[in-house]
Design an enzyme around this catalytic site. Structure first.
Site, PDB file in Angstrom:
ATOM      1  N   GLU A  27      28.173  32.686  31.422  1.00  7.16           N
ATOM      2  CA  GLU A  27      27.572  31.625  30.611  1.00  7.16           C
ATOM      3  C   GLU A  27      26.815  32.230  29.437  1.00  7.16           C
ATOM      4  O   GLU A  27      26.261  33.336  29.571  1.00  7.16           O
ATOM      5  CB  GLU A  27      26.628  30.779  31.478  1.00  7.16           C
ATOM      6  N   ALA A  79      19.258  22.153  36.475  1.00  6.11           N
ATOM      7  CA  ALA A  79      17.792  22.234  36.420  1.00  6.11           C
ATOM      8  C   ALA A  79      17.236  21.688  35.121  1.00  6.11           C
ATOM      9  O   ALA A  79      16.038  21.817  34.865  1.00  6.11           O
ATOM     10  CB  ALA A  79      17.353  23.681  36.592  1.00  6.11           C
ATOM     11  N   HIS A 117      25.625  23.710  32.681  1.00  6.97           N
ATOM     12  CA  HIS A 117      24.553  24.189  33.563  1.00  6.97           C
ATOM     13  C   HIS A 117      23.293  23.331  33.406  1.00  6.97           C
ATOM     14  O   HIS A 117      22.207  23.832  33.068  1.00  6.97           O
ATOM     15  CB  HIS A 117      24.231  25.655  33.290  1.00  6.97           C
ATOM     16  N   ASP A 151      29.312  22.389  37.031  1.00 11.06           N
ATOM     17  CA  ASP A 151      28.135  22.566  36.179  1.00 11.06           C
ATOM     18  C   ASP A 151      27.851  24.039  35.890  1.00 11.06           C
ATOM     19  O   ASP A 151      27.087  24.346  34.982  1.00 11.06           O
ATOM     20  CB  ASP A 151      26.911  21.934  36.855  1.00 11.06           C
TER      21      ASP A 151
END
Length: 529
Positions: free
Chosen positions: A261, A282, A279, A256
């Site tokens: 990024e 969260a 990602h 993930d």
């Protein structure tokens, strides 16, 4: 009166904005656009960011009034905490906002990798029915190694137990007994890699953990093992993982997070055995709302001058409910100490006695230091820079605790040694059901007086008529006495007058009183904000 300015540099949940309410002037800017962002910092008191805004030394230098930087999330890779600390700026995050989301996403990637869910999904939507190709494995009776048994690692362990797995963990900072309570067996990193069918990473990103799982480590694991990373990119070496899967030394992975990024091109994307997400650990509505509300509450506390449990650059950690009422008391004692001393001490003891001493009371030391320097330096003194101010001035500080307190249920004392060897001390307590703040000792004299906005202390030789002289002089200057106490060690010896008055006593009036009563010392203390 101007409202404190809060600059929101990235998207914040509506719930977070609502917590700030009408008490602040909330402004918005694009934190990723430096040309827009840096000028916007000129007069802000607080800054709220997420991950796209770089809060570096340059940004902090553009914000002379800044008191707190709040990251609406867990990581702080984009905030220069050291530069903020030097500037006295508190840095806070939302450390528990996404832990449930991250743990659930970890389990999702474990299951997706075990059962080839995304691959089978893509094939079927592409018109192909490939049952045999995407045969998976069960979790039942498999060994899952959790690298890092912190908050998220613990939640992952709890969620995996019903699947019938054997849980092992690598965490050099956790006692084995604590792990055993969670049904987890602590092992070395090598053992974890060698024994596990699934390896999930929940470690912070640091010099020690970057590249922790590289080519050497991936040659230890079972060829049927699958690796999951919902922590930080770079802990697993992507190139080494690619080679291990390509060569059949690792069965697959669920990833993930990535070293850089956003990313849309990685060798791992070529492999059918790898499940990837952008990602999303969260990325739930609940986590975003929790992050927004948590940092907004922290900003309110910071701008009110209160202790913030989620501050990452403040020693002391979370504050127990029994300790919180003592924070303003300790700060006031620090201010009174400085006024009585008239200089910065060379050594300072913050002594905490009574029932409260069984708690973690390090924050009371910080509060006392904050008070000690509040009236000494021009810059704003915070829980963050108070220890730095002490260090810069060569002040040795020690926290002393004891369960014994003969006279009071709890008492805090600030005691310091001055350059000429003299000792100055002031003690206080919280009295009764209403927790009324009281000063109960000054330089060894036992008193009981509330620390109101305006205080004065005079030490003199005990004799008749002194109280009348003090009252006459204050009356002549239109200063009303709210309360007065006299304390002495022995008849005819040294005595102390402690006064609370309605308005501040000017320095020349303090000198007049001291002169007429022959005071050894006379000090006025102004605690008004």
């Amino acid at each position: 009166m101007n409202k404190p300015v809060v600059l929101v540099a990235e998207e914040l949940s509506e719930a977070g904005l609502a917590v700030l309410g009408a008490d602040f002037e909330v402004r918005h800017t694009d934190g990723a656009d430096r040309a827009q962002f840096l000028p916007a910092l000129a007069d802000v008191d607080a800054l709220i960011v997420r991950s796209a805004t770089q809060v570096d030394a340059e940004a902090i230098a553009h914000a002379p009034k800044l008191r707190v930087v709040a990251r609406a999330g867990v990581g702080l890779d984009n905030v220069d905490v050291e530069a903020a600390t030097k500037a006295g700026v508190m840095v806070v995050n939302a450390p528990t906002s996404n832990i449930t989301s991250a743990a659930e996403h970890t389990v999702a990637l474990i299951l997706a990798s075990a059962r080839n869910v995304p691959q089978a999904h893509a094939a079927l939507k592409g018109g192909e029915w490939k049952r045999s190709k995407y045969t998976g494995v069960e979790l039942d009776e498999k060994v899952v190694a959790i690298l890092g048994l912190g908050k998220i690692g613990q939640l992952v362990a709890q969620r995996l137990q019903p699947f019938g797995v054997e849980l092992i963990a690598y965490d050099p900072y956790l006692p084995p007994a604590r792990a055993a309570q969670m049904g987890v067996r602590l092992v070395s990193l090598e053992e974890a890699l060698r024994e596990a069918d699934f390896i999930t990473v929940h470690l912070p990103k640091s010099k020690e953990t970057i590249g922790l799982i590289g080519d050497k480590e991936l040659r230890i694991v079972k060829p049927t093992a699958r690796l999951i990373n919902v922590a930080r990119g770079g802990i697993i070496d992507e190139n080494a993982l690619y080679a291990a899967i390509k060569e059949g030394r690792v069965a697959g992975a669920g990833i993930d997070v990535f070293p850089k990024e956003p990313v849309t091109d990685s060798p791992l994307f070529e492999l059918d055995q790898v499940v990837v997400t952008p990602h999303l650990g969260a990325s739930t509505h609940e986590a975003q709302e929790k992050a927004g509300t948590q940092v907004a509450r922290s900003v309110k506390l910071a701008l009110a001058g209160e202790f913030v449990p989620d501050a990452v650059n403040v020693q002391g950690g979370a504050v127990a409910e029994d300790v919180k009422p003592g924070l303003p008391l300790a700060e006031k004692l620090g201010r009174v100490f400085t006024a009585l001393a008239g200089e910065v001490a060379t050594k300072l003891d913050v002594e905490v006695r009574g029932e409260i001493a069984s708690q973690d009371v390090r924050v009371l030391e910080l509060a006392a230091l904050k008070g000690v320097f509040t009236d000494v330096v021009e810059d704003s003194v915070t829980y963050v820079n108070a220890p730095l101010l002490a260090k810069d001035r060569g002040l040795e500080v020690e926290l002393v605790t004891s369960a014994e307190s003969p006279d009071w249920r709890n008492v805090v004392t600030v005691r310091g040694v001055l350059a000429d060897g003299r000792t100055v001390s002031v003690s206080g307590t919280l009295s009764g059901p209403r927790q009324i703040t009281k000063i109960v000792e000054v330089n060894g004299y036992q008193i009981e007086i509330e620390p109101t906005d305006h205080l004065s202390f005079f030490t003199y030789s005990d004799r008749p008529g002194v109280v009348g002289v003090v009252g006459r002089i204050l009356g002549d200057h239109g200063i009303n006495i709210a309360s007065m106490q006299v304390a002495r060690h022995a008849k005819g010896g040294k005595a102390l007058i402690a006064l609370t008055v309605d308005t501040a006593i000017p320095a020349d009036v303090v000198e007049q009183i001291a002169g007429e009563i022959g005071a050894e010392s006379g000090r006025s203390v102004d605690l008004a904000e």
